[in-house]
Design a protein around this motif. Structure first.
Motif, PDB file in Angstrom:
ATOM      1  N   GLY A 121      42.253  36.349  43.677  1.00 45.39           N
ATOM      2  CA  GLY A 121      43.011  36.008  42.093  1.00 45.39           C
ATOM      3  C   GLY A 121      42.105  36.697  41.387  1.00 45.39           C
ATOM      4  N   HIS A 159      39.678  34.894  35.659  1.00 47.63           N
ATOM      5  CA  HIS A 159      38.890  34.880  34.725  1.00 47.63           C
ATOM      6  C   HIS A 159      37.884  36.146  34.750  1.00 47.63           C
ATOM      7  CE1 HIS A 159      39.255  30.710  36.440  1.00 47.63           C
ATOM      8  NE2 HIS A 159      39.462  30.666  34.849  1.00 47.63           N
ATOM      9  N   HIS A 188      31.055  37.198  34.913  1.00 48.48           N
ATOM     10  CA  HIS A 188      30.232  38.548  34.850  1.00 48.48           C
ATOM     11  C   HIS A 188      30.293  39.980  35.115  1.00 48.48           C
ATOM     12  CE1 HIS A 188      29.834  35.026  38.871  1.00 48.48           C
ATOM     13  NE2 HIS A 188      31.464  35.659  39.132  1.00 48.48           N
ATOM     14  N   HIS A 199      55.816  32.344  35.624  1.00 50.67           N
ATOM     15  CA  HIS A 199      54.578  32.250  35.716  1.00 50.67           C
ATOM     16  C   HIS A 199      54.809  30.483  36.217  1.00 50.67           C
ATOM     17  CE1 HIS A 199      49.586  32.571  34.644  1.00 50.67           C
ATOM     18  NE2 HIS A 199      49.823  31.683  35.528  1.00 50.67           N
ATOM     19  N   SER A 230      56.317  31.084  39.942  1.00 48.34           N
ATOM     20  CA  SER A 230      54.899  29.555  40.303  1.00 48.34           C
ATOM     21  C   SER A 230      55.214  28.933  39.633  1.00 48.34           C
ATOM     22  CB  SER A 230      54.121  30.548  39.395  1.00 48.34           C
ATOM     23  OG  SER A 230      52.626  30.014  39.735  1.00 48.34           O
ATOM     24  N   ASN A 231      54.467  27.815  40.323  1.00 45.48           N
ATOM     25  CA  ASN A 231      54.403  26.618  39.529  1.00 45.48           C
ATOM     26  C   ASN A 231      56.323  25.264  39.618  1.00 45.48           C
ATOM     27  OD1 ASN A 231      51.506  26.132  39.694  1.00 45.48           O
ATOM     28  ND2 ASN A 231      52.335  27.886  37.509  1.00 45.48           N
ATOM     29  N   TYR A 289      46.862  28.549  45.078  1.00 48.63           N
ATOM     30  CA  TYR A 289      46.238  28.690  43.530  1.00 48.63           C
ATOM     31  C   TYR A 289      45.561  28.046  43.998  1.00 48.63           C
ATOM     32  CZ  TYR A 289      48.906  26.647  39.866  1.00 48.63           C
ATOM     33  OH  TYR A 289      49.549  25.886  39.687  1.00 48.63           O
ATOM     34  N   ALA A 294      32.752  28.123  51.575  1.00 46.78           N
ATOM     35  CA  ALA A 294      34.375  29.062  51.209  1.00 46.78           C
ATOM     36  C   ALA A 294      34.861  29.013  52.601  1.00 46.78           C
ATOM     37  CB  ALA A 294      34.203  29.873  49.783  1.00 46.78           C
ATOM     38  N   PRO A 327      41.850  33.288  46.843  1.00 51.62           N
ATOM     39  CA  PRO A 327      40.905  33.291  45.856  1.00 51.62           C
ATOM     40  C   PRO A 327      40.485  33.742  44.752  1.00 51.62           C
ATOM     41  CG  PRO A 327      39.779  33.503  48.220  1.00 51.62           C
ATOM     42  CD  PRO A 327      41.819  33.828  48.065  1.00 51.62           C
ATOM     43  N   GLY A 357      34.043  37.031  41.277  1.00 53.41           N
ATOM     44  CA  GLY A 357      33.708  38.137  40.866  1.00 53.41           C
ATOM     45  C   GLY A 357      32.250  38.646  40.916  1.00 53.41           C
ATOM     46  N   HIS A 388      30.232  36.408  47.552  1.00 53.81           N
ATOM     47  CA  HIS A 388      30.877  35.459  47.611  1.00 53.81           C
ATOM     48  C   HIS A 388      32.547  35.878  48.766  1.00 53.81           C
ATOM     49  CE1 HIS A 388      29.571  32.341  44.451  1.00 53.81           C
ATOM     50  NE2 HIS A 388      28.764  32.493  46.004  1.00 53.81           N
ATOM     51  N   GLU A 433      31.735  36.737  52.059  1.00 54.78           N
ATOM     52  CA  GLU A 433      31.965  35.127  53.011  1.00 54.78           C
ATOM     53  C   GLU A 433      33.264  34.585  52.724  1.00 54.78           C
ATOM     54  OE1 GLU A 433      28.463  32.866  50.567  1.00 54.78           O
ATOM     55  OE2 GLU A 433      29.950  32.125  50.437  1.00 54.78           O
TER      56      GLU A 433
HETATM   57  N1  LIG Z   1      49.999  30.679  38.886  1.00 55.54           N
HETATM   58  C1  LIG Z   1      48.834  30.186  38.271  1.00 55.54           C
HETATM   59  O1  LIG Z   1      49.975  29.115  36.927  1.00 55.54           O
HETATM   60  C2  LIG Z   1      48.203  30.015  38.743  1.00 55.54           C
HETATM   61  C3  LIG Z   1      47.063  29.113  38.211  1.00 55.54           C
HETATM   62  C4  LIG Z   1      45.546  28.991  37.955  1.00 55.54           C
HETATM   63  C5  LIG Z   1      45.501  29.875  39.465  1.00 55.54           C
HETATM   64  N2  LIG Z   1      45.703  30.852  39.672  1.00 55.54           N
HETATM   65  C6  LIG Z   1      45.549  32.187  40.856  1.00 55.54           C
HETATM   66  O2  LIG Z   1      45.078  31.491  41.854  1.00 55.54           O
HETATM   67  C7  LIG Z   1      43.539  32.291  41.853  1.00 55.54           C
HETATM   68  C8  LIG Z   1      42.243  31.549  42.064  1.00 55.54           C
HETATM   69  O3  LIG Z   1      42.152  30.060  41.133  1.00 55.54           O
HETATM   70  P1  LIG Z   1      41.531  29.534  40.652  1.00 55.54           P
HETATM   71  O4  LIG Z   1      40.731  30.906  39.864  1.00 55.54           O
HETATM   72  O5  LIG Z   1      41.623  28.779  40.256  1.00 55.54           O
HETATM   73  O6  LIG Z   1      40.040  29.066  41.412  1.00 55.54           O
HETATM   74  P2  LIG Z   1      39.735  29.330  42.896  1.00 55.54           P
HETATM   75  O7  LIG Z   1      39.873  30.582  44.067  1.00 55.54           O
HETATM   76  O8  LIG Z   1      39.568  28.200  43.552  1.00 55.54           O
HETATM   77  O9  LIG Z   1      37.459  29.130  42.767  1.00 55.54           O
HETATM   78  C9  LIG Z   1      37.285  30.083  41.570  1.00 55.54           C
HETATM   79  C10 LIG Z   1      35.800  29.675  41.671  1.00 55.54           C
HETATM   80  O10 LIG Z   1      35.579  29.830  42.921  1.00 55.54           O
HETATM   81  C11 LIG Z   1      34.075  30.823  42.696  1.00 55.54           C
HETATM   82  N3  LIG Z   1      33.666  31.201  43.698  1.00 55.54           N
HETATM   83  C12 LIG Z   1      34.383  32.053  44.681  1.00 55.54           C
HETATM   84  N4  LIG Z   1      34.064  32.762  45.866  1.00 55.54           N
HETATM   85  C13 LIG Z   1      33.125  31.843  46.738  1.00 55.54           C
HETATM   86  C14 LIG Z   1      32.484  31.245  47.572  1.00 55.54           C
HETATM   87  N5  LIG Z   1      32.376  32.234  48.956  1.00 55.54           N
HETATM   88  N6  LIG Z   1      30.919  30.445  47.488  1.00 55.54           N
HETATM   89  C15 LIG Z   1      30.924  29.419  46.339  1.00 55.54           C
HETATM   90  N7  LIG Z   1      31.775  29.624  45.416  1.00 55.54           N
HETATM   91  C16 LIG Z   1      32.991  30.663  45.024  1.00 55.54           C
HETATM   92  C17 LIG Z   1      34.150  31.458  41.732  1.00 55.54           C
HETATM   93  O11 LIG Z   1      33.150  31.602  41.275  1.00 55.54           O
HETATM   94  P3  LIG Z   1      32.138  33.169  41.394  1.00 55.54           P
HETATM   95  O12 LIG Z   1      33.182  33.854  40.856  1.00 55.54           O
HETATM   96  O13 LIG Z   1      31.033  33.266  40.643  1.00 55.54           O
HETATM   97  O14 LIG Z   1      32.623  33.486  42.728  1.00 55.54           O
HETATM   98  C18 LIG Z   1      35.178  31.267  40.488  1.00 55.54           C
HETATM   99  O15 LIG Z   1      34.131  29.607  39.601  1.00 55.54           O
HETATM  100  C19 LIG Z   1      43.383  33.070  40.093  1.00 55.54           C
HETATM  101  O16 LIG Z   1      42.220  33.579  39.726  1.00 55.54           O
HETATM  102  C20 LIG Z   1      44.837  32.794  39.559  1.00 55.54           C
HETATM  103  O17 LIG Z   1      44.609  34.193  40.142  1.00 55.54           O
HETATM  104  C21 LIG Z   1      47.333  30.927  39.271  1.00 55.54           C
END
Ligand SMILES: NC(=O)c1ccc[n+]([C@@H]2O[C@H](COP(=O)([O-])OP(=O)(O)OC[C@H]3O[C@@H](n4cnc5c(N)ncnc54)[C@H](OP(=O)(O)O)[C@@H]3O)[C@@H](O)[C@H]2O)c1
Length: 259
Positions: A4, A7, A13, A97, A127-128, A178, A206, A223, A226, A230, A233
């Motif tokens: 993903g 951010h 970062h 979206h 999506s959604n 997501y 993770a 996931p 940045g 991570h 992992e």
């Molecule tokens: N379609 C939609 O409406 C929608 C909505 C939300 C999200 N999305 C998509 O889904 C993607 C992922 O969802 P999300 O960003 O909400 O949440 P996520 O992927 O569940 O969580 C991201 C967070 O997890 C941390 N992280 C990643 N790997 C890690 C690890 N191994 N250990 C510890 N922390 C870790 C990241 O920080 P670090 O950068 O420090 O690793 C970040 O703070 C988004 O980027 C976006 O592309 C789509």
């Protein structure tokens, strides 16, 4: 599994670290990169342009159009703008979206199909969308060309298991999950149950959360990270199979009921 970028490119970062993290993910098999024209007002796509430069064929690039831009000429303009920011002549997948009013589905599908016919997108999805919106979409001519539905899905957020995941399985449609780690700032990864299973596999919490998310084979987790460490992992989840007893333990700790 993909990566993903909600951010990304926005100073959370250093940009060079985020670029390296995404490149690392590509090299470890997380070749799908999910972005959107509205992430950081285009800055996410601009950073991804630098990541995929010179290796476009090694990436599966997904971007999104907002519901407000999904009708009239706006969709074609939004797509052009995403292509320019990403430095590519096509998207592998373009997602709506969030749902538009159902009455607009025909126009939205026609717009997406025009982009596909013009070669600017290879496939499209949504999506959604709820199950009822998916049913309505499939009643529209060519609505069944929808390739995926991207929804919130993780160990702590399982409600789509009730109806949407089974619907997509029945229609042979992969689901994109997501926030598979719970989202930005989520406490999921500090859960001791996840921690114990991770310790048994000598991997991170993770990786366990992601292996759980993709366990059916019909879910693609995206996931975001940045951080190179991570991403490494997270990529472990691609080769991690949880034992039936471990799945039961996670199911008991995070029951579907009430979620
Ligand atoms: N379609 C939609 O409406 C929608 C909505 C939300 C999200 N999305 C998509 O889904 C993607 C992922 O969802 P999300 O960003 O909400 O949440 P996520 O992927 O569940 O969580 C991201 C967070 O997890 C941390 N992280 C990643 N790997 C890690 C690890 N191994 N250990 C510890 N922390 C870790 C990241 O920080 P670090 O950068 O420090 O690793 C970040 O703070 C988004 O980027 C976006 O592309 C789509």
């Amino acid at each position: 599994m993909g990566q993903g970028s909600w951010h990304i490119g926005q100073g959370r970062h250093p940009a060079a670290d985020e670029e390296e993290a995404l490149r690392t993910g590509l090299s470890l098999g997380m070749t799908l990169i999910d972005t959107s024209g509205n992430y950081g007002e285009g800055r996410s796509e601009e950073l991804i342009k630098r990541v995929i430069a010179g290796q476009r064929d090694g990436a599966f690039v997904v971007s999104k159009v907002e519901a407000d831009d999904a009708t009239g000429d706006a969709m074609a303009r939004a797509c052009e703008a995403s292509l320019a920011r990403l430095g590519t002549d096509h998207l592998d997948l373009y997602l709506l979206h969030e749902p538009t009013p159902n009455a607009e589905f025909s126009e939205v599908v026609a717009g997406l199909e025009r982009l596909r016919a013009a070669g600017q997108i290879r496939a499209w999805g949504v999506s959604n969308f709820t199950v009822s919106q998916m049913d309505d979409l499939f009643r529209i001519p060519q609505g069944d060309r929808c390739a995926t539905n991207q929804v919130f899905y993780n160990l702590g957020g399982r409600s789509s298991e009730r109806d949407l995941l089974p619907w997509c399985e029945r229609h042979g449609m992969p689901v994109m999950a997501y926030s598979p780690l719970g989202g930005l700032g989520a406490s999921l990864l500090s859960d001791p149950v996840l921690g114990r299973i991770a310790a048994a596999h000598a991997c991170s919490a993770a990786a366990v959360a992601l292996a759980w998310t993709i366990r059916s084979g019909n879910v693609i987790a995206i996931p975001e990270s940045g951080s190179v460490a991570h991403v490494k992992e997270n990529a472990v989840a691609l080769s991690l199979t949880l034992a039936p007893q471990e799945l039961q333990t996670l199911d008991a700790a995070y029951p579907l009921s009430g979620r």
